[in-house]
Scaffold this active site. Structure first.
Site, PDB file in Angstrom:
ATOM      1  N   GLU A 328      11.834  30.296  38.508  1.00 26.83           N
ATOM      2  CA  GLU A 328      12.708  30.681  37.399  1.00 26.83           C
ATOM      3  C   GLU A 328      13.544  31.904  37.750  1.00 26.83           C
ATOM      4  OE1 GLU A 328      10.867  29.335  33.272  1.00 26.83           O
ATOM      5  OE2 GLU A 328      11.056  31.493  33.303  1.00 26.83           O
ATOM      6  N   HIS A 349      -5.800  17.354  53.968  1.00 24.59           N
ATOM      7  CA  HIS A 349      -6.179  15.948  54.122  1.00 24.59           C
ATOM      8  C   HIS A 349      -5.245  15.016  53.358  1.00 24.59           C
ATOM      9  CE1 HIS A 349     -10.016  16.954  56.153  1.00 24.59           C
ATOM     10  NE2 HIS A 349      -9.772  18.097  55.536  1.00 24.59           N
ATOM     11  N   LYS A 463      16.148  21.819  26.313  1.00 22.48           N
ATOM     12  CA  LYS A 463      15.704  22.064  24.927  1.00 22.48           C
ATOM     13  C   LYS A 463      16.768  21.594  23.952  1.00 22.48           C
ATOM     14  CE  LYS A 463      12.832  26.124  25.862  1.00 22.48           C
ATOM     15  NZ  LYS A 463      12.779  27.568  25.743  1.00 22.48           N
TER      16      LYS A 463
HETATM   17  O1  PA5 Z   1       9.539  32.680  31.335  1.00 20.05           O
HETATM   18  C1  PA5 Z   1       9.943  32.249  30.283  1.00 20.05           C
HETATM   19  O2  PA5 Z   1      10.758  32.868  29.602  1.00 20.05           O
HETATM   20  C2  PA5 Z   1       9.442  30.913  29.736  1.00 20.05           C
HETATM   21  O3  PA5 Z   1       8.567  30.275  30.576  1.00 20.05           O
HETATM   22  C3  PA5 Z   1       8.743  31.159  28.422  1.00 20.05           C
HETATM   23  O4  PA5 Z   1       7.648  31.992  28.644  1.00 20.05           O
HETATM   24  C4  PA5 Z   1       8.284  29.856  27.798  1.00 20.05           C
HETATM   25  O5  PA5 Z   1       9.373  28.995  27.619  1.00 20.05           O
HETATM   26  C5  PA5 Z   1       7.622  30.119  26.464  1.00 20.05           C
HETATM   27  O6  PA5 Z   1       8.489  30.793  25.616  1.00 20.05           O
HETATM   28  P1  PA5 Z   1       7.970  31.504  24.311  1.00 20.05           P
HETATM   29  O7  PA5 Z   1       7.028  32.564  24.720  1.00 20.05           O
HETATM   30  O8  PA5 Z   1       9.174  32.045  23.642  1.00 20.05           O
HETATM   31  O9  PA5 Z   1       7.282  30.437  23.495  1.00 20.05           O
END
Ligand code: PA5
Length: 475
Positions: A328, A349, A463
């Site tokens: 990310e 393996h 999303k």
């Molecule tokens: O790193 C990030 O921002 C995402 O992985 C969020 O943690 C994830 O989408 C969960 O989001 P939230 O904490 O708003 O539910």
């Protein structure tokens, strides 16, 4: 006696080892102009110097060009991070998290964890992505099996599978349980659906007392979850506004579930304070620079896939946490190393053939724990029917180290650069070192590649589509 040093952090590594040898009973107080205050006793300093996380580039060096990793670029990336002058600087609060926790939420976290441990047999942790991977990685690494007094920890809200949800409900049975719902935004679909389910179960089981079994970890003032928590009177913990989900493990997001699982989170916080301090030195012998610069150098030479491997099966979810952190942070603007993870020796393996002999685009980073927590000598077999007596009496950990060295040599000869990362033990200190190391290196590596390592604009695309197709009002 208290000595007070104040100024540029660069002076710290130069004087510290010498000072630690000479002085025994003083407390060294280092005040860094732009960082946290760090307290170290010389004894601790010597211990830290002995135990601190190490990077071994000997298996990668044969694949470097004559110029080698660009430490000047690592230096300017590090400066950008420290001076908060790079893109996304408003999300670099994670560097101060351990110190903030020590002064702030650690106490209420420990109190909440003690309450849960004393009354419940299970904690249901509701969250996804950065709101669950860190805690799960830590718990599987440090408490892979719950002790006899430890509640079981269930992770839900990290997918949309009815079978998984029904499976957890079945395993929970009639046990007393608490819920820790974790969502920074409070609007993420997967945890919101699961929370609705487990909240209803709590209400059915405990009636009006259900609200005392709900702990919400969310933004300090914004979002649906915060509004619900305020309206219902649930105990709340904070996801700091200046910390992104994937860097949040050392906040209540990770620490509350870890504490409930029986992990010594106060020790993690203390070790993280020390580790961030030690890894902040600006020098090519900083393991963070070595790792960040080596991976960017390899990427520039066509090695676009990084395999994070460990010989410790309980490291599996740390690999998942690491994949989110690096994927990310770096995968944007059409560039980025692809982070993958493997469990050795099991995956040798299944994936060993590909690693040894497939397209030459990958390098591996192998995380090792130098000392095992227990030992297991290979038993002697009367008559040696299976031909294993040449190993009889030898400890499995020792055999594993030999296997690791053999695999490293084979993979290097097959054209796979190898980076070694090692900590002393699979314990709270080792965990804190790994987290601080990988977080700092990720930020520096991201800046070196020219991206903002703290945003995730690409996550929104699916999303939007999903909410539209599901018919969410206003989507
Ligand atoms: O790193 C990030 O921002 C995402 O992985 C969020 O943690 C994830 O989408 C969960 O989001 P939230 O904490 O708003 O539910």
């Amino acid at each position: 006696m208290i000595l007070h040093f104040s100024g540029d952090f660069d002076v710290f590594p130069a004087f510290a080892p010498h000072f630690a040898k000479k002085v025994r009973r003083v407390l060294i107080l280092v005040i860094c102009e732009k960082s946290s205050i760090i307290f170290l006793s010389p004894i601790l300093l010597r211990k830290r110097m002995r135990n601190m996380i190490k990077v071994d580039l000997t298996g990668a060096a044969p694949f470097f060009d004559a110029a080698g990793p660009d430490y000047a670029s690592a230096a300017s990336a590090h400066r950008m991070l420290e001076e908060k002058s790079g893109p996304g600087a408003e999300f670099t609060g994670w560097i101060e998290l351990p110190m903030r926790m020590k002064k702030g939420e650690l106490k209420p976290i420990l109190a909440a964890a003690a309450k849960i441990r004393s009354r419940s047999k299970a904690l249901v942790v509701v969250g996804i992505g950065g709101s669950y991977l860190g805690a799960r990685g830590a718990i599987e690494l440090l408490r892979p099996l719950p002790g006899k007094d430890d509640p079981r920890i269930f992770f839900v809200g990290n997918g949309l599978s009815p079978d998984y949800l029904n499976g957890v409900i079945e395993q929970l049975g009639d046990d007393d349980f608490d819920v820790n719902v974790i969502s920074k935004s409070g609007t993420t679909l997967e945890p919101a659906v699961s929370f609705r389910v487990f909240r209803a179960m709590l209400e059915k089981k405990y009636g009006s007392a259900a609200k005392r079994h709900i702990f919400a970890t969310t933004d300090v003032s914004r979002g649906v979850l915060r509004s619900m928590a305020n309206a219902e009177g649930w105990e709340c913990f904070t996801v700091p506004g200046d910390v992104g989900g994937r860097y949040s493990v050392l906040s209540a997001v990770g620490l509350l579930p870890m504490a409930v699982a029986g992990i010594d989170v106060a020790a993690i916080v203390d070790h993280a304070i020390e580790t961030f301090g030690a890894l902040y030195r600006r020098s090519p012998d900083n393991p963070v620079w070595q790792y960040a610069a080596a991976r960017q150098h390899l990427y520039g030479r066509g090695y676009g896939i990084e395999l994070l491997a460990s010989y410790e099966p309980s490291f599996r979810f740390m690999g998942e946490w690491w994949k989110q952190l690096y994927g990310e942070s770096e995968g944007k603007n059409g560039i980025g190393i692809f982070p993958a993870s493997l469990e050795y020796t099991a995956d040798l393996h299944s994936m060993g053939q590909y690693v040894q002999d497939g397209p030459r685009k990958l390098y591996e980073t192998v995380v090792s724990f130098e000392k095992s927590l227990t030992s297991f000598p290979v038993p002697f077999g009367m008559g040696d029917p299976d031909g294993l007596n040449y190993l009889a009496g030898r400890d499995l950990h020792d055999i594993c180290r030999t296997a690791r060295d053999a695999v490293k040599a084979a993979h290097i000869s097959g054209g796979v650069p190898n980076i070694g990362v090692s900590v002393e033990r699979r314990d709270e200190a080792g965990y804190a070192e790994l987290v601080c190391f990988f977080e700092l290196a990720c930020a520096i590596s991201g800046y070196m590649s020219g991206v903002n390592p703290f945003d995730q604009p690409g996550v929104e695309a699916y999303k939007k589509n999903m909410f539209k197709m599901l018919g969410k009002p206003g989507a």
